[in-house]
Design an enzyme around this catalytic site. Structure first.
Site, PDB file in Angstrom:
ATOM      1  N   HIS A 270       6.477  -4.274   0.186  1.00  0.00           N
ATOM      2  CA  HIS A 270       5.173  -4.485  -0.445  1.00  0.00           C
ATOM      3  C   HIS A 270       4.948  -3.657  -1.719  1.00  0.00           C
ATOM      4  O   HIS A 270       3.958  -3.854  -2.414  1.00  0.00           O
ATOM      5  CB  HIS A 270       4.097  -4.122   0.582  1.00  0.00           C
ATOM      6  CG  HIS A 270       2.750  -4.707   0.318  1.00  0.00           C
ATOM      7  ND1 HIS A 270       2.428  -5.432  -0.808  1.00  0.00           N
ATOM      8  CD2 HIS A 270       1.608  -4.664   1.054  1.00  0.00           C
ATOM      9  CE1 HIS A 270       1.165  -5.820  -0.744  1.00  0.00           C
ATOM     10  NE2 HIS A 270       0.647  -5.355   0.362  1.00  0.00           N
ATOM     11  N   TYR A 414     -11.895  -3.369   5.387  1.00  0.00           N
ATOM     12  CA  TYR A 414     -11.233  -3.551   4.088  1.00  0.00           C
ATOM     13  C   TYR A 414     -10.776  -4.996   3.966  1.00  0.00           C
ATOM     14  O   TYR A 414     -10.116  -5.519   4.870  1.00  0.00           O
ATOM     15  CB  TYR A 414     -10.029  -2.609   4.017  1.00  0.00           C
ATOM     16  CG  TYR A 414      -9.134  -2.747   2.799  1.00  0.00           C
ATOM     17  CD1 TYR A 414      -9.220  -1.854   1.745  1.00  0.00           C
ATOM     18  CD2 TYR A 414      -8.166  -3.741   2.727  1.00  0.00           C
ATOM     19  CE1 TYR A 414      -8.380  -1.946   0.638  1.00  0.00           C
ATOM     20  CE2 TYR A 414      -7.318  -3.851   1.631  1.00  0.00           C
ATOM     21  CZ  TYR A 414      -7.428  -2.950   0.593  1.00  0.00           C
ATOM     22  OH  TYR A 414      -6.597  -3.052  -0.494  1.00  0.00           O
ATOM     23  N   THR A 427      -4.719  -5.482  -6.689  1.00  0.00           N
ATOM     24  CA  THR A 427      -5.805  -5.805  -5.763  1.00  0.00           C
ATOM     25  C   THR A 427      -6.953  -4.813  -5.917  1.00  0.00           C
ATOM     26  O   THR A 427      -6.785  -3.709  -6.432  1.00  0.00           O
ATOM     27  CB  THR A 427      -5.330  -5.773  -4.291  1.00  0.00           C
ATOM     28  OG1 THR A 427      -4.865  -4.449  -3.968  1.00  0.00           O
ATOM     29  CG2 THR A 427      -4.240  -6.794  -4.049  1.00  0.00           C
TER      30      THR A 427
END
Length: 633
Positions: A270, A414, A427
Site C-alpha cells: 500500500h 475513519y 487520500t
C-alpha cells in the site's frame, strides 16, 4: 514548504507507510476479491490465472506506453502518477552506516523501488519461485495465453515434487510477513550467503507482479477473502508443519492470487499506491476478460480498450521509427525468455529457523483475525438513489448503527476519501461520527419515537456526511493538514516536543480509528477488505452495487460475524422505515440521469458519489404492499 513540492503532504504520507515497523500482512496490505470469470470454462486455476496474466500484461503495456485514458470524476481528470509504481515495484529495507565486519548498519526504514526495465513475472506455487518473460522492452506482450497456460502447468507439476516438509522448511516468502526490522536483517543474511541469492532476490523484487497459485479449493466467501488477505492456516499435527497457503506469498509486491477452484483476487503493498489505482487495474483487467468472452459468443473480434496484443511477434511498431530502425532495434534486443525457470535460494540453518518462527507468528495473526463477509442482496444503490440519498453516506450510517447496536456508543470512525484531483494527491479522511450521526443513532434506538422523526434524523445525518466527504475530496479536510503541520514542526525542530495541540487527548483520539472504513469497488469486484488498524477496532471495506451491498468486516476477536448480522438487520429495518413512510421518489427518467454519468468511468468509491441529485418528484398512485412483503421495495 508547499511551494517546493508537488504535494505538501505526499512525502510524509509515504513515509508513514514505509517507516511503519509492523508486518504488512493483515496490517498494511488491502485486498480485492474479483468476481468469477464470465467464461464458465475459465473458472479453474490454470485457465483463470493465464487469462488474468494476459489481461494484466496488456494493462502493463498501456502504462509503459502512457496510453491509459485518465480517470475522471465528473469530467475532472485525476492524477495518474501512482500507476508508475504499480508494476515492477518492491518494498525494500534501508540501513544506516555499515558496522564492523559484514554486519549491516541499523535498520532505518523501508523504501519503494521501481525497476524500469523488468520484463518478467514471478509465479509462486507451494512456496517455490518461478519466472518467465512476458513482454518486450516497450511493454508489448511477448507471449500468448496458450503459452502462459502451458508454463503454469509446468510450474504446478514441478512444484509438486517437493514434500510438504521440504516446502515448509524453504518457504522464504513467509519471511515477508515479519516485522520490517526482522525481515530486513534476515534478508541481509540471505544476501550474504551467496551471490546467487542476491541475483535471485533481485529477480523477485523486479518482477512486474507476483502470481500466487494456491493449492486449495474454496467456496465460502469469507474463506476466499481470508485466503487472499493472508493465506490459509493448515497445520499438520503428524509432521508438526504448516501446509497452508500462507507459505505462498510475497507481501512486498503486488500479488494476483488464484486458487484451484478459480477464485481470484489481488493483495497489494500500500505504500506507493491507493485502492483507487489498483481498482482501475482490476476493473480494466476484468473488463478485458468480458470482452474476450463476448468474442467467443459472437465469433467476431471485439476491440479491447486496454489494447490489442501482438503477442510473440515482437515490439510494437506504433512509434514513428522507420522499418529499418525498427528492424535494427529488434535485432539488438534480447529475445524474451518466455519459458519458465525456477529460482532457488541457498539457505543455512539460521534462515530455516527464521522461516519456522515467521510462519508461527503469521499463523498466530491469521488465527487472531476474525473476518466475515456479508453479501446483502435486499437492495443497493438503485433503491437508495431512488429515495434521494447518497449510497456512500447511507452505508456509513449503517456501519455506525451496527456498532451502536452492539456497544451503545459512537466511536471515532475513519473513511478514506481520494484526493487525486490534485497533483500527486492520495487520500483525506472523512470523520463519520458527526453530531448529526449521534442524533440519528439516539433517535433510531429510542423506543416509541415516531418513524417520521427517525427518517428526518437520518436525512440530516446523511446530508452532514455528504457535505463533509465533498469538502474532504476538494482538499478541505483537516487530518492531512494537521498531520503535515506536525511533521513539518518535527523536521524543523528535531528533538523538540511537539506543540500542545498534538499532545491533546482529542488529537490522540482522532488518531485511533476504532472503525476504519473504505468504499472501493465496482462490478468487477466481489469484496474489498483490509485488517483493523487498531487491536480494539474493526476494518470494514465495502462495495455498493446496483442491487446489493457487499461488506468485508475484520477484527481481532471482536465478533465480526455479529457485526455483520447487526449491519444486515439495520439495512432491512431502515428499508422498512423508508417504505412505510412512502417518501417522494425520483421519477424513472430522473433516476436514469442520476445513475448514469458518462464522465465517471464507472468508478464509484471513496465518497466520490455526491448528493447533487435531481429534485425528487412525486409518483402517481398508491404503492401496493402485502404485510408479508413489507421489506420488499
Amino acid at each position: 514548504h508547499a511551494k517546493q513540492v508537488d504535494s505538501y503532504v505526499e512525502a510524509w504520507w509515504t513515509e508513514a507507510y514505509t517507516h511503519a515497523p509492523c508486518s504488512l500482512a493483515l496490517n498494511i496490505n488491502p485486498i480485492f476479491v474479483l468476481e468469477d470469470d464470465p467464461t464458465p470454462s475459465r473458472n479453474n486455476q490454470l485457465a483463470r490465472a493465464s487469462s488474468l496474466i494476459l489481461s494484466s500484461i496488456k494493462f502493463v503495456r498501456m502504462v509503459k506506453q502512457e496510453m491509459l485514458a485518465p480517470d475522471l470524476v465528473r469530467k475532472t481528470p485525476l492524477c495518474m502518477s501512482q500507476f508508475k509504481a504499480l508494476f515492477s515495484t518492491a518494498r525494500l529495507p534501508v540501513f544506516g552506516p555499515a558496522q564492523a565486519g559484514d554486519e549491516p548498519g541499523e535498520f532505518l526504514h523501508d523504501k519503494i523501488k521501481t525497476f524500469e526495465h523488468a520484463r518478467h513475472i514471478l509465479v509462486m506455487s507451494r512456496g517455490q519461485f518461478y519466472y518467465f518473460d512476458v513482454i518486450w522492452p516497450d511493454g508489448t506482450p511477448a507471449i500468448t495465453q496458450r503459452e502462459i497456460c502451458r508454463n503454469l502447468e509446468r510450474i504446478l507439476e514441478d512444484s509438486r515434487r517437493k514434500t510438504d516438509k521440504e516446502v515448509a522448511q524453504s518457504a522464504v516468502g513467509v519471511l515477508t510477513s515479519e516485522e520490517r526490522a526482522t525481515w530486513a536483517k534476515i534478508r541481509h543474511r540471505l544476501q550474504r550467503i551467496s551471490a546467487s541469492n542476491r541475483k535471485t532476490l533481485e529477480m523477485i523484487d523486479s518482477a512486474l507482479f507476483v502470481v500466487c497459485l494456491d493449492n486449495v479449493a474454496l467456496t465460502d466467501p469469507t474463506d476466499i477473502a481470508n485466503n487472499i488477505l493472508a493465506g490459509t492456516y493448515n497445520f499438520c499435527d503428524k509432521d508438526c508443519i504448516q501446509t497452508g497457503t500462507c507459505l505462498n506469498r510475497w507481501f512486498d509486491k503486488l500479488q494476483i492470487v488464484v486458487t484451484e477452484s478459480g477464485n481470484a483476487g489481488i493483495n497489494f503493498e500500500h505504500s506507493a499506491v491507493d485502492g483507487h489505482t489498483v481498482l482501475r487495474f482490476a476493473s480494466d483487467v476484468f473488463t478485458d476478460t468480458i470482452i474476450r468472452f463476448a468474442q467467443t459468443i459472437s465469433g467476431q473480434r471485439v476491440h479491447s480498450f486496454i489494447g490489442e496484443s501482438s503477442a510473440g511477434g515482437g515490439p510494437s511498431s506504433s512509434s514513428n521509427k522507420t522499418h529499418k530502425e525498427l528492424t535494427k532495434a529488434v535485432t539488438a534486443m534480447r529475445r524474451p525468455e518466455t519459458r519458465p525457470r525456477k529460482l532457488e535460494l541457498d539457505l543455512d540453518t539460521l534462515v530455516q529457523q527464521d522461516i519456522c518462527y515467521a510462519e508461527g507468528r503469521l499463523s498466530d495473526a491469521i488465527l487472531q483475525n476474525d473476518a466475515h463477509c456479508l453479501e446483502f442482496v435486499g437492495y443497493g444503490k438503485q433503491f437508495i438513489v431512488q429515495n434521494g440519498m447518497s449510497p456512500d453516506a447511507f452505508a456509513q450510517l449503517a456501519i455506525l448503527s451496527a456498532y451502536y447496536t452492539m456497544y451503545g456508543r459512537l466511536v471515532n470512525t475513519y473513511e478514506s476519501v481520494q484526493t487525486k484531483a490534485f497533483l500527486h494527491g492520495r487520500t483525506e479522511a472523512a470523520r463519520s461520527a458527526t453530531s448529526e450521526a449521534a442524533a440519528f443513532l439516539k433517535s433510531w434506538t429510542k423506543p416509541g419515537l415516531e418513524p417520521s422523526k427517525k427518517l428526518d434524523a437520518l436525512r440530516k445525518a446523511l446530508a452532514a456526511h455528504s457535505s463533509m466527504t465533498k469538502e474532504a475530496a476538494q482538499g478541505y479536510g483537516v487530518d492531512r493538514h494537521l498531520f503535515a503541520l506536525c511533521e513539518l514542526f518535527k523536521q524543523e525542530n528535531p528533538g523538540a516536543p511537539v506543540p500542545k495541540i498534538f499532545q491533546d487527548l482529542a488529537y490522540r483520539i482522532l488518531g485511533t480509528n476504532t472503525l476504519s472504513t473504505s468504499n472501493c469497488g465496482n462490478p468487477s469486484l466481489r469484496f474489498f477488505g483490509f485488517g483493523p488498524v487498531t487491536p480494539q477496532g474493526f476494518g470494514i471495506g465495502y462495495i455498493i452495487k446496483e442491487d446489493a451491498m457487499h461488506f468485508m468486516i475484520t477484527s481481532k476477536h471482536r465478533q465480526s460475524r455479529r457485526f455483520a448480522t447487526c449491519l444486515s438487520r439495520y439495512l432491512g429495518q431502515v428499508q422498512d422505515l423508508i417504505l412505510e413512510l412512502d417518501p417522494p421518489m425520483i421519477t424513472p427518467r430522473e433516476l436514469q440521469v442520476a445513475r448514469v454519468d458518462p464522465s465517471d468511468n464507472g468508478y464509484g468509491f471513496f465518497g466520490d458519489f455526491e448528493e447533487s441529485l435531481p429534485t425528487p418528484g412525486s409518483p402517481v398512485g398508491r404503492a401496493l404492499r402485502l404485510n408479508s412483503d413489507a421489506s420488499f421495495p
